[in-house]
Design a protein around this motif. Structure first.
Motif, PDB file in Angstrom:
ATOM      1  N   ILE A   4       0.861  -1.182   0.000  1.00 12.47           N
ATOM      2  CA  ILE A   4       0.000   0.000   0.000  1.00 12.47           C
ATOM      3  C   ILE A   4       0.896   1.230   0.000  1.00 12.47           C
ATOM      4  O   ILE A   4       1.559   1.520   0.990  1.00 12.47           O
ATOM      5  CB  ILE A   4      -0.910   0.016   1.233  1.00 12.47           C
ATOM      6  CG1 ILE A   4      -1.711  -1.297   1.310  1.00 12.47           C
ATOM      7  CG2 ILE A   4      -1.841   1.209   1.207  1.00 12.47           C
ATOM      8  CD1 ILE A   4      -2.403  -1.510   2.617  1.00 12.47           C
ATOM      9  N   PRO A   5       0.994   1.957  -1.118  1.00 11.13           N
ATOM     10  CA  PRO A   5       1.862   3.130  -1.132  1.00 11.13           C
ATOM     11  C   PRO A   5       1.442   4.128  -0.068  1.00 11.13           C
ATOM     12  O   PRO A   5       0.279   4.525  -0.012  1.00 11.13           O
ATOM     13  CB  PRO A   5       1.657   3.698  -2.545  1.00 11.13           C
ATOM     14  CG  PRO A   5       1.099   2.561  -3.347  1.00 11.13           C
ATOM     15  CD  PRO A   5       0.300   1.746  -2.390  1.00 11.13           C
ATOM     16  N   PRO A   6       2.369   4.534   0.789  1.00 12.61           N
ATOM     17  CA  PRO A   6       2.010   5.457   1.861  1.00 12.61           C
ATOM     18  C   PRO A   6       2.011   6.899   1.394  1.00 12.61           C
ATOM     19  O   PRO A   6       2.673   7.244   0.422  1.00 12.61           O
ATOM     20  CB  PRO A   6       3.128   5.229   2.889  1.00 12.61           C
ATOM     21  CG  PRO A   6       4.307   4.872   2.043  1.00 12.61           C
ATOM     22  CD  PRO A   6       3.767   4.101   0.869  1.00 12.61           C
ATOM     23  N   PRO A   7       1.286   7.745   2.093  1.00 13.66           N
ATOM     24  CA  PRO A   7       1.366   9.169   1.792  1.00 13.66           C
ATOM     25  C   PRO A   7       2.689   9.740   2.272  1.00 13.66           C
ATOM     26  O   PRO A   7       3.251   9.274   3.248  1.00 13.66           O
ATOM     27  CB  PRO A   7       0.199   9.765   2.594  1.00 13.66           C
ATOM     28  CG  PRO A   7       0.021   8.825   3.739  1.00 13.66           C
ATOM     29  CD  PRO A   7       0.370   7.467   3.203  1.00 13.66           C
ATOM     30  N   ALA A   8       3.182  10.757   1.570  1.00 18.08           N
ATOM     31  CA  ALA A   8       4.439  11.394   1.968  1.00 18.08           C
ATOM     32  C   ALA A   8       4.141  12.542   2.912  1.00 18.08           C
ATOM     33  O   ALA A   8       4.306  13.708   2.595  1.00 18.08           O
ATOM     34  CB  ALA A   8       5.184  11.892   0.732  1.00 18.08           C
ATOM     35  N   VAL A  13      -2.110  14.110   1.794  1.00 22.19           N
ATOM     36  CA  VAL A  13      -3.447  13.642   2.127  1.00 22.19           C
ATOM     37  C   VAL A  13      -4.394  14.832   2.180  1.00 22.19           C
ATOM     38  O   VAL A  13      -3.988  15.988   2.233  1.00 22.19           O
ATOM     39  CB  VAL A  13      -3.454  12.889   3.478  1.00 22.19           C
ATOM     40  CG1 VAL A  13      -2.532  11.691   3.403  1.00 22.19           C
ATOM     41  CG2 VAL A  13      -3.050  13.791   4.635  1.00 22.19           C
ATOM     42  N   SER A  14      -5.685  14.533   2.174  1.00 25.14           N
ATOM     43  CA  SER A  14      -6.683  15.590   2.125  1.00 25.14           C
ATOM     44  C   SER A  14      -6.816  16.264   3.481  1.00 25.14           C
ATOM     45  O   SER A  14      -6.466  15.698   4.516  1.00 25.14           O
ATOM     46  CB  SER A  14      -8.033  14.984   1.727  1.00 25.14           C
ATOM     47  OG  SER A  14      -8.512  14.153   2.771  1.00 25.14           O
ATOM     48  N   ALA A 114       0.890   7.816  12.114  1.00 24.43           N
ATOM     49  CA  ALA A 114       0.450   6.486  11.702  1.00 24.43           C
ATOM     50  C   ALA A 114      -1.039   6.477  11.382  1.00 24.43           C
ATOM     51  O   ALA A 114      -1.477   5.856  10.408  1.00 24.43           O
ATOM     52  CB  ALA A 114       0.771   5.466  12.791  1.00 24.43           C
ATOM     53  N   VAL A 115      -1.833   7.165  12.195  1.00 27.50           N
ATOM     54  CA  VAL A 115      -3.271   7.223  11.934  1.00 27.50           C
ATOM     55  C   VAL A 115      -3.532   7.873  10.583  1.00 27.50           C
ATOM     56  O   VAL A 115      -4.382   7.409   9.801  1.00 27.50           O
ATOM     57  CB  VAL A 115      -4.005   7.982  13.055  1.00 27.50           C
ATOM     58  CG1 VAL A 115      -5.473   8.190  12.685  1.00 27.50           C
ATOM     59  CG2 VAL A 115      -3.913   7.219  14.370  1.00 27.50           C
ATOM     60  N   ALA A 116      -2.816   8.951  10.273  1.00 29.26           N
ATOM     61  CA  ALA A 116      -3.003   9.614   8.975  1.00 29.26           C
ATOM     62  C   ALA A 116      -2.673   8.657   7.832  1.00 29.26           C
ATOM     63  O   ALA A 116      -3.397   8.582   6.826  1.00 29.26           O
ATOM     64  CB  ALA A 116      -2.138  10.867   8.896  1.00 29.26           C
ATOM     65  N   ALA A 120      -5.414   7.175   5.022  1.00 35.84           N
ATOM     66  CA  ALA A 120      -5.182   7.298   3.584  1.00 35.84           C
ATOM     67  C   ALA A 120      -5.159   5.926   2.923  1.00 35.84           C
ATOM     68  O   ALA A 120      -5.703   5.750   1.818  1.00 35.84           O
ATOM     69  CB  ALA A 120      -3.866   8.038   3.335  1.00 35.84           C
ATOM     70  N   ALA A 121      -4.556   4.936   3.587  1.00 36.73           N
ATOM     71  CA  ALA A 121      -4.499   3.592   3.024  1.00 36.73           C
ATOM     72  C   ALA A 121      -5.886   2.964   2.948  1.00 36.73           C
ATOM     73  O   ALA A 121      -6.234   2.305   1.958  1.00 36.73           O
ATOM     74  CB  ALA A 121      -3.564   2.721   3.870  1.00 36.73           C
ATOM     75  N   ARG A 122      -6.701   3.175   3.997  1.00 35.18           N
ATOM     76  CA  ARG A 122      -8.047   2.587   4.006  1.00 35.18           C
ATOM     77  C   ARG A 122      -8.928   3.171   2.897  1.00 35.18           C
ATOM     78  O   ARG A 122      -9.828   2.487   2.393  1.00 35.18           O
ATOM     79  CB  ARG A 122      -8.695   2.798   5.371  1.00 35.18           C
ATOM     80  CG  ARG A 122      -8.110   1.920   6.444  1.00 35.18           C
ATOM     81  CD  ARG A 122      -8.566   2.345   7.824  1.00 35.18           C
ATOM     82  NE  ARG A 122      -9.949   1.995   8.097  1.00 35.18           N
ATOM     83  CZ  ARG A 122     -10.343   0.841   8.640  1.00 35.18           C
ATOM     84  NH1 ARG A 122      -9.461  -0.080   8.943  1.00 35.18           N
ATOM     85  NH2 ARG A 122     -11.617   0.616   8.883  1.00 35.18           N
TER      86      ARG A 122
END
Length: 502
Positions: A4-8, A13-14, A114-116, A120-122
């Motif tokens: 799952i590509p993570p956000p940077a 993220v929004s 981690a929550v962010a 984003a992954a979900r």
């Protein structure tokens, strides 16, 4: 493997994810701060005001999951974002304890990041079809009274997201071959041999891919000299449960628990040698206690473990029973913590009979835990993550299943008083209080505590009689425990108001 590509960082993220991550991370941190060091002053509607150790006033919305923290200033109430909240907690704990703890501050920040990443992954994945897996992988809040419940050791999200239950991950195991003369094992580990085929002179040992990365330096000499071989991966996926390092193998109906060299909540999650060497005793005691109990309650046995003598803890794998020889016909197991957090199709949601559902829940969960203590001297770690509640086709609780021999305590290895305090914390404070609050929140007007009093009062013990009249319950102080650097197993408790004493 599901990658799952993570956000940077938050820039990727929004704003909605950023705001939700702040809220998810703030709620358990506020729960700790308000429970452990603050003094409640007043409340008006949904607004609650507390005095902090230094005299400053903090205002939050809500009780079960406090939100929107505001600090009183000369210019009025000032809203605190998560970074400001972390700084406030640090200042108040330094004032309260005289100590500093930069490591925990980093964990609080890591937990929010981690929550962010998880949110984003979900957004890019879909829930599993299996309601059991949905319940295990639903815990975005996690432990509701821990300052950093989602911290993952501070590493970049790319390292851990592929193995995160909250990201709905599933992945194959790495299959290792361990030279036969270096293998050490105890109990029934035959399920491991069915996962693949080892070459002559070797035994099969599955490994968690994240742990292989974490322990790479420690294991490098064994790979170099042939004590360890890599055979590939399993042709089937495994699913991480809420415990992260415990994986479920649906096709084999099997749980496997591994070491992970990373701090999650209070501890580095290794399978420690001293715990492994006592598991046969605690597992046998828990199995016998639940087998002797009336009703349908069951124990998921930790059958045995296998490892290599040169990396005893790093490579250890524990074999745990699956469900299907324990479950009642037609019943669906669900993680108790998932029922609190909520997930698609969760049985308590939208019920027309919440009081009856709660009575059925109590009837399955309370008697086996109390009877194991009273008649067998077994203290189950019956908290939300170690309790599974099976429901029938109508969503009514019909069975409780308990797990994790590592957390079981036995009398007289600990005193009866200490064992009872631990049971009350795990079963009542950590477990029943949370389920009751979630149920009451979803069904306004429901008072869950008369039923809980009746369920506990059916047990003719001096301890239960005292519990129902005591003004307080023991609340674990996870924030102060971590801030003062105490061992994760060295539980410390403070008195909380007892809703059972009505």
């Amino acid at each position: 493997m599901v990658l799952i590509p993570p956000p940077a960082g938050d820039a990727a993220v929004s704003p909605d994810v950023t705001e939700r991550a702040d809220a998810y991370a703030a709620a358990p941190l506020l729960n700790c701060l308000l429970r452990e060091v603050a003094e409640p002053l007043s409340h008006a509607g949904d607004l609650h005001v507390y005095r902090l150790p230094g005299g400053r006033l903090l205002r939050v919305r809500g009780e079960r999951r406090p939100a929107a923290p505001e600090l009183r200033t000369p210019d009025g109430w000032q809203r605190l974002g998560h970074p400001e909240l972390v700084r406030l907690v640090a200042a108040e704990l330094r004032r309260h304890s005289g100590l500093s703890n930069h490591e925990l501050l980093a964990e609080m920040t890591d937990s929010r990041a981690a929550v962010a990443a998880l949110l984003a992954a979900r957004a890019r994945t879909s829930e599993p079809d299996d309601p059991y897996l949905r319940s295990e992988q639903s815990l975005l809040t996690g432990h509701p009274h821990h300052p950093a419940p989602k911290a993952r050791g501070g590493g970049p999200a790319a390292r851990w997201l592929p193995y995160a239950p909250e990201a709905r991950a599933h992945f194959p195991l790495v299959l290792l071959a361990v030279r036969e003369d270096t293998v050490t094992e105890e109990g029934d580990t035959s399920a491991l041999d069915a996962l693949g085929e080892a070459p002559p002179g070797y035994r099969l040992l599955p490994a968690h891919p994240w742990q292989l990365e974490l322990a790479a330096r420690e294991l490098a000499p064994a790979f170099a000299d042939g004590r360890l071989l890599t055979l590939g991966t399993t042709p089937f996926p495994t699913w991480p449960t809420a415990a992260i390092r415990t994986l479920y193998v649906p096709g084999r109906d099997l749980f496997l628990k591994f070491s992970l060299d990373v701090r999650i909540t209070n501890d580095i999650r290794r399978l420690w040698r001293h715990d492994l060497l006592r598991l046969r005793r605690t597992d046998a005691a828990a199995s016998a206690a639940l087998a002797a109990a009336d009703g349908s309650a069951a124990w998921l046995s930790d059958r045995g473990h296998r490892t290599a003598d040169f990396a005893f803890e790093a490579l250890a794998v524990l074999v745990r029973d699956g469900f299907h020889r324990h479950l009642l016909p037609g019943a669906t197991p669900l993680l108790a913590a998932g029922l609190v957090e909520g997930f698609a199709g969760s049985p308590p949601d939208g019920r027309q009979d919440p009081a009856a559902w709660w009575e059925a829940y109590l009837a399955q969960v309370v008697p086996p835990a109390i009877t194991a203590f009273a008649e067998h001297g077994v203290v189950l770690e019956a908290h939300l993550q170690n309790t599974l509640v099976a429901v029938d086709a109508d969503g009514m609780p019909v069975q409780a299943l308990f797990r994790d021999a590592e957390g079981v305590k036995l009398l007289p290895e600990i005193s009866r008083a200490a064992g009872w305090e631990r049971l009350v914390y795990c079963l009542v404070v950590n477990h029943l209080t949370e389920v009751a609050a979630a149920l009451a929140e979803r069904h306004p007007g429901l008072d869950p505590w008369p039923a809980a009093r009746r369920a506990l009062g059916r047990h003719d013990l001096p301890e239960t009689a005292a519990l129902l009249t005591s003004p307080t319950l023991p609340g674990k102080t996870n924030l102060l425990l971590r801030w003062t650097g105490a061992d994760g197993a060295a539980a410390r408790y403070l008195p909380l108001p007892n809703p059972l004493a009505g």
